[in-house]
Write a protein that holds these residues in place. Structure first.
Motif: not given
Length: 417
Positions: A316-326
Motif C-alpha cells: 500500500e505504501r508503495i502503490l500510494s506513490l503512483y502518478s499518471d505518467e501521461t
C-alpha cells in the motif's frame, strides 16, 4: 556522434552497475592499498628527520603481522556468513531476492575493506624485507598502518551490527520496499523515462527492429538512445520496457527514418537483455518479489499469514506513490516514445497472487479489502479504478472459499465498507 551532455549520465549509470559487483570493489580497495603504500615513502621525505626516525620498524612490523593474519580469518568468516545468508533468503523468502542480497552495501564494503587491508599488509611486509622502509625510518609507515587498522576496526564493528538483522524477514522486505519505492519515485520524476508517452500501437510506417536473443530487458539507456536518434534524425517507439521477457526475433522498437549502418548493433548496446530481471528501471519486479514473499508465507508448510499482511501493508505504501505518467509536461528525450505504466499491472503484480493464495484466510482477506479500499480513493483515477476492480474480484473469490458463516459475514462488512 553521441552528444557530450549525454555521455556523463550513461557512464555514471554504467559505473554504478560495476560498483554493485564485489570483484570491482575488491579491485578498487586493493588499488587504494597499493596507492597508500606508494605514498608512504614520499610523505616521509617531507617530514623532519627527527620525526622520520622517531619509531623503529619493529613497531610497524607487529601491526602489519596482525593485519595480515587477522584479515584472512575475518574474510573467511564473512564469506561463510554471506553465503549462508544468501542461501537462507533464497530458500526461506524467495529466490528472486538473492540478487538484491548480493548487492547489500554493507556486505560489499566490508569484504572489500578486509581484502584491501590484507593486500596493504602483505605489501608492507614485502617492502620491509626489501629494505624500502629501513628500521630507523618507519614512522610514516607506522602511522599509515594505524589508520588502516582503525578503518578495519570500524568496518568490523559495522559489519557485526549489520549481521543482527541481515537476511531476516524484516530486513529483506524492508530492503525490497525501499528499492521499489526508489524505482517508482525515479520513474515518476521522469515520466515514461523522460520520453513522450504513447498508447496503442506504433505507426505501421515505422520499421520494426527485432531482438537477436531471448531474455529479460534489464536496462534501457534512454539518454544515449535519444542522442543516437537525434544524430540520425530518427523517431523511435520503444515496444518493450525493463522487465519484459523478449523472445528471439520479437520487435524491440519501431523506428521512423533512415537507419544508419550498424543500427542493430547499436540497439543491442542500448537495450540490454539478460537471463534474469533486475530492479533498476523495473519497479514491477520489486512488487513481484514482495508478492512472492507473501504467497510463500501462506503455503501450508509455513502458514504465516502475518507476513502476508505485512507485505500487503508495504505494498500500500508503495502503490500510494503512483502518478499518471501521461500527465508529465516535461519531455527530456523528444525522439523517443514510451508506453506509460498501467496501474492495473501494478495491482495484479502485488495484490492478486496474495488474494488468490490466501482466499481462505479471513485475516488476509480483511487486510486485502482494507488496502484496496484505501487505494480506490487514490487521487489518480486509473489506480483508483484498478484497485476497485481488484477489490471486487478478491471479495468474490474469498466468499467462494470461506465456509464458516461468521467469517463470511465479517468479510462482507469489509467488502461493503
Amino acid at each position: 556522434m553521441v552528444r557530450l551532455l549525454e555521455i556523463p549520465r550513461t557512464l555514471w549509470r554504467k559505473a554504478l552497475e560495476y560498483w554493485r559487483k564485489l570483484k570491482v570493489r575488491v579491485a578498487l580497495m586493493g588499488a587504494l592499498a597499493v596507492l597508500a603504500m606508494a605514498l608512504t615513502q614520499p610523505v616521509g621525505w617531507l617530514l623532519p628527520e627527527e620525526l622520520q626516525t622517531r619509531l623503529a620498524g619493529e613497531a610497524a612490523d607487529r601491526l602489519l603481522d596482525i593485519i595480515a593474519n587477522a584479515m584472512l580469518a575475518v574474510t573467511t568468516f564473512s564469506l561463510t556468513v554471506m553465503v549462508a545468508v544468501f542461501n537462507n533468503v533464497s530458500s526461506q523468502w524467495t529466490p528472486r531476492i538473492h540478487r538484491l542480497a548480493m548487492q547489500d552495501e554493507v556486505t560489499l564494503h566490508t569484504l572489500a575493506t578486509f581484502i584491501g587491508a590484507w593486500v596493504y599488509a602483505l605489501m608492507g611486509i614485502v617492502l620491509r624485507e626489501l629494505g624500502v622502509f629501513p628500521d630507523d625510518g618507519a614512522t610514516v609507515l607506522f602511522a599509515m598502518t594505524v589508520l588502516v587498522l582503525s578503518y578495519v576496526g570500524w568496518s568490523l564493528i559495522r559489519w557485526v551490527l549489520h549481521l543482527q538483522t541481515f537476511g531476516s524477514l524484516l530486513a529483506s522486505t524492508r530492503q525490497v520496499e525501499e528499492i521499489t519505492c526508489q524505482g517508482l519515485r525515479q520513474r515518476f520524476e521522469t515520466p515514461c523515462l523522460g520520453a513522450e508517452p504513447f498508447t496503442g500501437d506504433a505507426p505501421e510506417r515505422a520499421r520494426r527492429m527485432t531482438s537477436r536473443s531471448t531474455g529479460y530487458v534489464q536496462r534501457i539507456y534512454e539518454e544515449a538512445l535519444n542522442a543516437w536518434c537525434e544524430d540520425h534524425d530518427l523517431t523511435l517507439w520503444l515496444l518493450v520496457m525493463p522487465g519484459d521477457f523478449v523472445s528471439l526475433h520479437v520487435p524491440l522498437v519501431a523506428v521512423e527514418g533512415d537507419l544508419p549502418d550498424g543500427a542493430q548493433d547499436r540497439l543491442a548496446e542500448l537495450i540490454v537483455l539478460g537471463d534474469v530481471r533486475v530492479h533498476e528501471q523495473d519497479p514491477r519486479f520489486g512488487l513481484l518479489v514482495l508478492s512472492e514473499i507473501g504467497t510463500r508465507a501462506l503455503s501450508p508448510g509455513i502458514n504465516d499469514p502475518g507476513t502476508a499482511i505485512d507485505v500487503i501493508t508495504r505494498g500500500e505504501r508503495i502503490l500510494s506513490l503512483y502518478s499518471d505518467e501521461t500527465r508529465g509536461d516535461e519531455v527530456i528525450y523528444p525522439q523517443l516514445r514510451v508506453r506509460p505504466m498501467d496501474p492495473q499491472d501494478l495491482i495484479e503484480d502485488l495484490i492478486d497472487p496474495i488474494a488468490r493464495h490466501g482466499a481462505g484466510d479471513l485475516d488476509v482477506q480483511i487486510q486485502v479489502q482494507r488496502v484496496l479500499a484505501s487505494l480506490s480513493r487514490h487521487p489518480d483515477t486509473g489506480l483508483a479504478e484498478a484497485a476497485a476492480e481488484a477489490r471486487a474480484r478478491a471479495g468474490r473469490r474469498a466468499l467462494d472459499q470461506l465456509e464458516f458463516d461468521h467469517d463470511r459475514a465479517r468479510l462482507e462488512k469489509h467488502i461493503a465498507a
